[in-house]
Design an enzyme around this catalytic site. Sequence first.
Site, PDB file in Angstrom:
ATOM      1  N   ARG A 172     -79.354 -46.528 -37.681  1.00 19.57           N
ATOM      2  CA  ARG A 172     -80.442 -47.056 -36.848  1.00 19.57           C
ATOM      3  C   ARG A 172     -79.934 -47.840 -35.637  1.00 19.57           C
ATOM      4  O   ARG A 172     -80.549 -48.811 -35.203  1.00 19.57           O
ATOM      5  CB  ARG A 172     -81.387 -47.933 -37.689  1.00 19.57           C
ATOM      6  N   SER A 221     -91.482 -48.255 -41.083  1.00 20.27           N
ATOM      7  CA  SER A 221     -90.610 -49.078 -41.922  1.00 20.27           C
ATOM      8  C   SER A 221     -90.327 -50.409 -41.229  1.00 20.27           C
ATOM      9  O   SER A 221     -89.875 -50.441 -40.091  1.00 20.27           O
ATOM     10  CB  SER A 221     -89.285 -48.358 -42.193  1.00 20.27           C
ATOM     11  N   GLU A 295     -86.399 -53.403 -38.610  1.00 19.22           N
ATOM     12  CA  GLU A 295     -86.311 -52.071 -38.008  1.00 19.22           C
ATOM     13  C   GLU A 295     -87.362 -51.942 -36.925  1.00 19.22           C
ATOM     14  O   GLU A 295     -87.153 -51.291 -35.909  1.00 19.22           O
ATOM     15  CB  GLU A 295     -86.501 -50.978 -39.062  1.00 19.22           C
TER      16      GLU A 295
END
Length: 313
Positions: A172, A221, A295
């Site tokens: 990520r 998320s 996130e």
Amino acid sequence: MSWRHSLPQVRGKLLQDEPLGPYTWFRVGGAADALFIPADADDLADFLKELDPAVPVTVLGVGSNVIVRDGGVGGVVIRLAGRAWAQITAEGDTVTAGAGALDAMVAKASARAGIAGLEFYAGIPGTIGGALTMNAGCYGSETRDVLVSAWGLNRAGERVDYALDDFGYTYRHSEVPADIIWIEATYRGRPDVPEAVAARIAEITSRREQTQPIREKTGGSTFKNPPGHSSWKLVDEAGWRGRLHAETGGGAKFSELHSNFIINPGEATAADIEGLGEAVRADVLAKTGVQLDWEIKRIGRPLSDAGQDLESR
């Protein structure tokens, strides 16, 4: 003269003091000092070249993985919306997609062309621009597994090209400068029967519908998975599944369906949502010693700072 009164001429839409909540999945947040929706890449490049370099620029996609704070966003917010930004072409085993194309649409276009490998994009609620920025992925696959190259514009409006290795992808995260505004990406999959690819996409879509609150006002998320842990398990075991945050008056909560998804069940503010996330981070750290990292991207200023814009420039 204020920078707002000397903005470059554009062919797209240029709106001042535009509320950003309607552009996000959470449906919260203040206004952009200016919101620019460029007509095409040339329009965007010309705008960036003429815009005062001191004015901050923020890119907003479909708002699926972002919290816009209640005080709004200073400077110019750029949103790549419309047909010009969502073009998808497929040839051989290669797929090319505009930065404004929905990830799910890229997956479906790949299936129709008999190209496998991009099915996981059907499970990501965002656009290609966001996927490039954060190495988006799910169900065991991520962007770096299929990306070949991409190009975009820097803050000065100049074209920059990146091959896969230039991204420095990790989980990520990308090492590409944060000011790059992505325009287009090229992917490589592998040949397969269209019906087989479509079946896998249908399976991913069904799984997502059954396990995630996709019809709620949410942001995807909330936390990244820490090494060796699942965020949803940490949130769940700390007792936050379906629980409202008392200190914010119950304006936001973690989903009953998936405990790594914050939802806005009614009239939550951005401060409610971010405050809930920070409370859970602190609680999980205290109980387990594990640090949860966001996130969801949080942009803009708190409501208390809303008057601190760039008008003096």
